[in-house]
Design an enzyme around this catalytic site. Sequence first.
Site, mmCIF file in Angstrom:
data_model
loop_
_atom_site.group_PDB
_atom_site.id
_atom_site.type_symbol
_atom_site.label_atom_id
_atom_site.label_comp_id
_atom_site.label_asym_id
_atom_site.label_seq_id
_atom_site.Cartn_x
_atom_site.Cartn_y
_atom_site.Cartn_z
ATOM 1 C CD GLU A 47 -2.544 1.732 0.396
ATOM 2 O OE1 GLU A 47 -3.412 0.963 -0.056
ATOM 3 O OE2 GLU A 47 -2.349 2.877 -0.068
ATOM 4 C CB THR A 91 -12.114 2.116 1.418
ATOM 5 O OG1 THR A 91 -11.980 1.277 0.275
ATOM 6 C CG2 THR A 91 -12.845 1.373 2.506
ATOM 7 C CB ILE A 148 -25.249 3.322 1.013
ATOM 8 C CG1 ILE A 148 -25.253 4.841 1.160
ATOM 9 C CG2 ILE A 148 -26.666 2.736 1.008
ATOM 10 C CD1 ILE A 148 -25.955 5.360 2.347
ATOM 11 C CG HIS A 157 -26.039 0.727 -2.707
ATOM 12 N ND1 HIS A 157 -26.887 1.793 -2.841
ATOM 13 C CD2 HIS A 157 -24.789 1.238 -2.680
ATOM 14 C CE1 HIS A 157 -26.169 2.917 -2.889
ATOM 15 N NE2 HIS A 157 -24.892 2.610 -2.788
ATOM 16 C CB VAL A 173 3.305 -1.393 -6.915
ATOM 17 C CG1 VAL A 173 3.684 -2.176 -8.159
ATOM 18 C CG2 VAL A 173 3.092 -2.316 -5.725
ATOM 19 C CB ILE A 177 -14.064 -2.162 -7.039
ATOM 20 C CG1 ILE A 177 -13.269 -3.343 -7.594
ATOM 21 C CG2 ILE A 177 -15.116 -2.642 -6.035
ATOM 22 C CD1 ILE A 177 -14.086 -4.396 -8.333
ATOM 23 C CD GLU A 178 -18.510 2.795 -11.412
ATOM 24 O OE1 GLU A 178 -18.407 4.017 -11.275
ATOM 25 O OE2 GLU A 178 -18.928 2.273 -12.454
ATOM 26 C CB CYS A 233 -14.132 21.058 18.458
ATOM 27 S SG CYS A 233 -12.800 20.005 19.036
ATOM 28 C CB CYS A 250 -8.634 15.671 21.020
ATOM 29 S SG CYS A 250 -9.196 15.298 19.353
HETATM 30 C C1 FAD Z 1 -18.121 9.079 -3.824
HETATM 31 C C2 FAD Z 1 -18.252 7.617 -3.635
HETATM 32 C C3 FAD Z 1 -19.402 7.070 -3.061
HETATM 33 C C4 FAD Z 1 -19.525 5.709 -2.887
HETATM 34 N N1 FAD Z 1 -20.611 5.221 -2.225
HETATM 35 C C5 FAD Z 1 -20.714 3.880 -2.032
HETATM 36 C C6 FAD Z 1 -21.771 3.344 -1.294
HETATM 37 O O1 FAD Z 1 -22.585 4.079 -0.735
HETATM 38 N N2 FAD Z 1 -21.913 2.012 -1.182
HETATM 39 C C7 FAD Z 1 -21.018 1.178 -1.759
HETATM 40 O O2 FAD Z 1 -21.206 -0.027 -1.661
HETATM 41 N N3 FAD Z 1 -19.949 1.647 -2.426
HETATM 42 C C8 FAD Z 1 -19.789 2.985 -2.560
HETATM 43 N N4 FAD Z 1 -18.716 3.484 -3.223
HETATM 44 C C9 FAD Z 1 -17.746 2.551 -3.759
HETATM 45 C C10 FAD Z 1 -16.752 2.075 -2.726
HETATM 46 O O3 FAD Z 1 -16.289 3.141 -1.948
HETATM 47 C C11 FAD Z 1 -15.590 1.428 -3.444
HETATM 48 O O4 FAD Z 1 -16.101 0.481 -4.320
HETATM 49 C C12 FAD Z 1 -14.619 0.741 -2.533
HETATM 50 O O5 FAD Z 1 -14.217 1.557 -1.480
HETATM 51 C C13 FAD Z 1 -13.423 0.340 -3.358
HETATM 52 O O6 FAD Z 1 -12.439 -0.208 -2.560
HETATM 53 P P1 FAD Z 1 -11.033 -0.542 -3.188
HETATM 54 O O7 FAD Z 1 -10.318 -1.291 -2.148
HETATM 55 O O8 FAD Z 1 -11.235 -1.158 -4.502
HETATM 56 O O9 FAD Z 1 -10.385 0.855 -3.512
HETATM 57 P P2 FAD Z 1 -9.602 1.926 -2.613
HETATM 58 O O10 FAD Z 1 -10.209 2.090 -1.292
HETATM 59 O O11 FAD Z 1 -9.470 3.132 -3.446
HETATM 60 O O12 FAD Z 1 -8.196 1.265 -2.394
HETATM 61 C C14 FAD Z 1 -7.190 1.217 -3.380
HETATM 62 C C15 FAD Z 1 -5.858 1.280 -2.695
HETATM 63 O O13 FAD Z 1 -4.825 1.033 -3.631
HETATM 64 C C16 FAD Z 1 -3.704 1.813 -3.285
HETATM 65 N N5 FAD Z 1 -2.808 1.964 -4.428
HETATM 66 C C17 FAD Z 1 -3.060 2.572 -5.606
HETATM 67 N N6 FAD Z 1 -1.963 2.543 -6.382
HETATM 68 C C18 FAD Z 1 -0.994 1.920 -5.692
HETATM 69 C C19 FAD Z 1 0.378 1.593 -5.969
HETATM 70 N N7 FAD Z 1 0.941 1.910 -7.115
HETATM 71 N N8 FAD Z 1 1.086 0.961 -5.019
HETATM 72 C C20 FAD Z 1 0.539 0.628 -3.822
HETATM 73 N N9 FAD Z 1 -0.753 0.909 -3.528
HETATM 74 C C21 FAD Z 1 -1.524 1.546 -4.447
HETATM 75 C C22 FAD Z 1 -4.332 3.103 -2.878
HETATM 76 O O14 FAD Z 1 -3.453 3.899 -2.101
HETATM 77 C C23 FAD Z 1 -5.561 2.636 -2.109
HETATM 78 O O15 FAD Z 1 -5.319 2.516 -0.738
HETATM 79 C C24 FAD Z 1 -18.536 4.858 -3.370
HETATM 80 C C25 FAD Z 1 -17.379 5.403 -3.920
HETATM 81 C C26 FAD Z 1 -17.222 6.766 -4.010
HETATM 82 C C27 FAD Z 1 -15.943 7.327 -4.512
#
Ligand code: FAD
Lengths: 497, 437
Positions: free
Chosen positions: A32, A42, A48, A50, A173, A354-355, A457, A462
């Site tokens: 990471e 995240t 939510i 869903h 990476v 993974i949106e 606050c 804190c």
């Molecule tokens: C505005 C918004 C609203 C949302 N609302 C919802 C909701 O209500 N309900 C729901 O189910 N989902 C929702 N989602 C979707 C959900 O948040 C995501 O699908 C989920 O958090 C994705 O997780 P992830 O682990 O794939 O990505 P991330 O949490 O983005 O993790 C990716 C990680 O990869 C790391 N990384 C990237 N490049 C490198 C590299 N080169 N080397 C090392 N590490 C790297 C990053 O630092 C990061 O920590 C929403 C998303 C957004 C943006």
Amino acid sequence: MNYDICIIGAGVVGSLIARQLSKYKVKIAVIERNVDVSMDATGANSGIVHSGYDAKIGTKKARFNVEGCNMMPALCEDLSVKCKMIGSFVLAFDKDDEKVLQQLYDNGIKNGVTGMAIVDRDFILQKEPYVNPLVTKALYAKNAGIVSPYKLNIAAMDNAIMNGVMFLRETKVTGIEKKDGLFHIAVDVTGDICSMSKIDPIKEEDRTDITAKIIINCAGAHADEISHMAGDDSFKIIPRRGEYILFDKTEGSRINTVLFQTPTEKGKGILVTPTVDGNLMIGPDATLAQDKDDKCTNSDNLDYVYKTATQSYTGLNMKKSITVFAGIRATPSTSDFIIEESSKCKNFINVAGIESPGLTASPAIAVYVEGIVRSLMEMKEKAKDEYTMTVKHDKPFSEMTNEEKEKACSSDELCRKIICRCETVSEKEIVAAIYSPCGARTVDGVKKRTRAGMGRCQGGFCSPHVMRILSEHTGIPVNRIAKANANSCMLGRYSRG
Amino acid sequence: MPIHACWGGTRVVKEFNLVIIGGGPAGMAAALEAYALGIKDIAILERDDSLGGILKQCIHNGFGLHVFKEELTGPEYALRFSEKIKDTDITVLLNTMVINAEKNKTLYAVNPDFGFMTIKAKAVILAMGCRERSRGALRIPGANVAGIFTAGTAQRFVNMEGILPGTKAVILGSGDIGLIMARRMTLEGIKVLGVYEIMDYPGGLTRNIVQCLDDFNIPLHLSTTIVKIHGIGRVTGVTTAKVDKNMIPIKGTEEYVECDTLLLSVGLIPENELTEQMGVGMYQVTGGAYVDQDLETDTEGIFACGNVLHVHDLVDYVTMEGQKAARSAKAYIDESMEQKKTKPEIKVVPGNGLRYVLPQHIYLKDNDEKIRVFFRSKARYKDVLVRALINNEVIAKKKVIRLIPSEMESVEIKASDLYIKTDNGINLKDLVIEVEQ
Ligand SMILES: Cc1cc2nc3c(=O)[nH]c(=O)nc-3n(C[C@H](O)[C@H](O)[C@H](O)COP(=O)(O)OP(=O)(O)OC[C@H]3O[C@@H](n4cnc5c(N)ncnc54)[C@H](O)[C@@H]3O)c2cc1C
Ligand SMILES: Cc1cc2nc3c(=O)[nH]c(=O)nc-3n(C[C@H](O)[C@H](O)[C@H](O)COP(=O)(O)OP(=O)(O)OC[C@H]3O[C@@H](n4cnc5c(N)ncnc54)[C@H](O)[C@@H]3O)c2cc1C
């Protein structure tokens, strides 16, 4: 260091996959770039759960959404994470909206969603007195809820580390090379916070000459870049920003359900929701981000969020807003989740695009990816007493009854020191956050784990105390204590001494 | 330190006649006055490790001109009171955070020596002070980065921990703490690039503008605000813009200012979470409790004073308010007050030009009572008459040479006038305080 599996990215997806695989006798590292888990999508989303009527029939999104939603309450129970299945409304204000409700309902049935109903105005207003009284109908989904996304992420990583997963933070990476069927992963060290810490400092040998048999790409908005490093350019990630306004807990007590607006061609509308900790939140809008890491908020967008939210909810009091923030959606060019071994690169698994509803889907994605990995590599399960799939947390001080508080205080001196006055967080909880398996090393890390600084606050009172405690336990000098990554030191130099 | 030795055991329940929450100037003044009046069994509950409240970090001069007729620093002013308290048998519980409170005056607190405590009081004086408004409350858009401090937090770091917030600072808001920090940081070698104020007049005291900005050539930009914060990890700059009459930023007036630190001095919010938990009625404008002329809230036996009631610019008034609350608490404990409050009350309302008044209601009880009504104006006035009207008749007038929102003013009302103008309290009307047009 040689690993069997390297997971790139410690968002909720990467962390839950790490946890899922940690029950096998394999050597796993999660790489990471940030100093902590949950600092990208995240850490900033709607939280939510869903129910799944939204996603297009037959897509991976639809499948994993519904499966994930069903898994979420039990998973959160196992990980001591708050999850409340409070239900959701999609609110309709005219006949056109009502038509869309019916479509969503039909789509939901096909996706296998249960517990839905189209309900009338009285039902809505009885449950939600502050909904705009012009509402005509709503799609009610009983199987929807709210969860703390970063708490789920942290607990998943805590659990993975408890089972022996290596967490390489502040490690980015930068390149992937495949030689004789083995991946060689080049990394950059992005900061020195975790190597400065005397608790579980990162050892340099763990991140030099990294090799892996299998790579799982969970890099969120940067997943296309990682995939490119492995020679697979079959998709692109388009970063889309969503902005939010968060309100004081006094405001959260007036709302009980997640309130969506009816989606139109123009967009999905703005949602109004309580959070698991009792605040009120509105958002997100959707704008194209110039940069994948540009989490700036903008006044026009915040105005839009506010104005649009008032169309469905009449209870907003701007005087009670406590913070604003933005998250970046990792929207894939393929418009569906990409969860598969790359066709271009063997043993390289993409978990990309993974949106939303990715948070909801994440528990199901983790199980599915476990299946992919098992199909690629022989893995033996550890003996039952060699791993655990549960994480226990002490009850937060603020949630105890008077009797429990009294008991906790009589047995532990650190309970008696209240550090965050808005959220009533004791020193004990902060120390516990620092020493937890995936321990806090920054002010924001403490905040996400304990809520110290999350109140009205916003850390004004804190933060000096939190910095002192962090410094005392980790050995990092106070003026090197950062808010988030190493480039975000809270303070400058000493004025004397 | 006179902490009672009888505390201990597992269940700590203690009863006091008077409990004061908060050991700042308001709480200390209340405690000393209550002691002088002969109230037995007084306790001050203070979450910090010493008495003094916000004064401990105000190491500049300018405290006590009215009360002591000399200029003291904040800590010196506080010491005058805390030293006196040492000579009394007032129970001072430090490191004691009241975390919960009930309408029946049962308080729950946590303290490192005694653990979780249940405290019962006959009368309670609220003196919890206030906290600073944060970035989030203002919703300043931009990057979520380190280097943004409320002025008081920065003051705490510099004055108490000896660590500087950064090297190049911009200050948003011209409240007193911000002005004082502009000078303090300059003296510590930090470059203060300017103070930006959205209103067309400064928020702080004139003497602070002169002594903290003018004397150090720090520019003050009025009708200007910050519209965006830039940076990755840490602040690298801010975009400022002029605002129009409605305080909306004017397009085209944006300027980029490079800095690594942003201080916010954009107002204080009374710390009334406990007050609200106790079910005490609040006054929207001040963010403090709704009180009568005895500083009693709408819940009997609960009084409020100092910044928790309304934000003060001068500590002297805080002290006086604390003393007054103590006198009222004494009358309450002696049961010589409540029965007099049976008559319906007169509402006090801010009229033309005023933002708020305090008290917000008056009980008619003693014919010869003199009631001081405090107020703040909405805008700046020069040479105006402020008057008190009841039933459209003027009962008091005061000439004010300079009436500005940042400086509190007051006017004295005679209860006898209120009697006459309301037919001995039968024909009730609101008492209006206003700037004469
Ligand atoms: C505005 C918004 C609203 C949302 N609302 C919802 C909701 O209500 N309900 C729901 O189910 N989902 C929702 N989602 C979707 C959900 O948040 C995501 O699908 C989920 O958090 C994705 O997780 P992830 O682990 O794939 O990505 P991330 O949490 O983005 O993790 C990716 C990680 O990869 C790391 N990384 C990237 N490049 C490198 C590299 N080169 N080397 C090392 N590490 C790297 C990053 O630092 C990061 O920590 C929403 C998303 C957004 C943006
Ligand atoms: C930076 C600054 C500069 C100023 N400059 C001047 C000046 O030059 N001259 C001047 O005359 N005045 C000045 N003032 C104004 C004046 O000093 C303040 O108005 C005054 O200190 C307020 O006193 P207080 O007792 O109401 O609040 P505080 O001093 O804030 O005291 C409240 C106390 O209550 C405690 N408390 C709160 N909640 C709890 C709880 N739940 N449990 C236990 N304890 C609790 C707090 O820890 C604190 O000690 C200045 C104020 C500030 C902030």
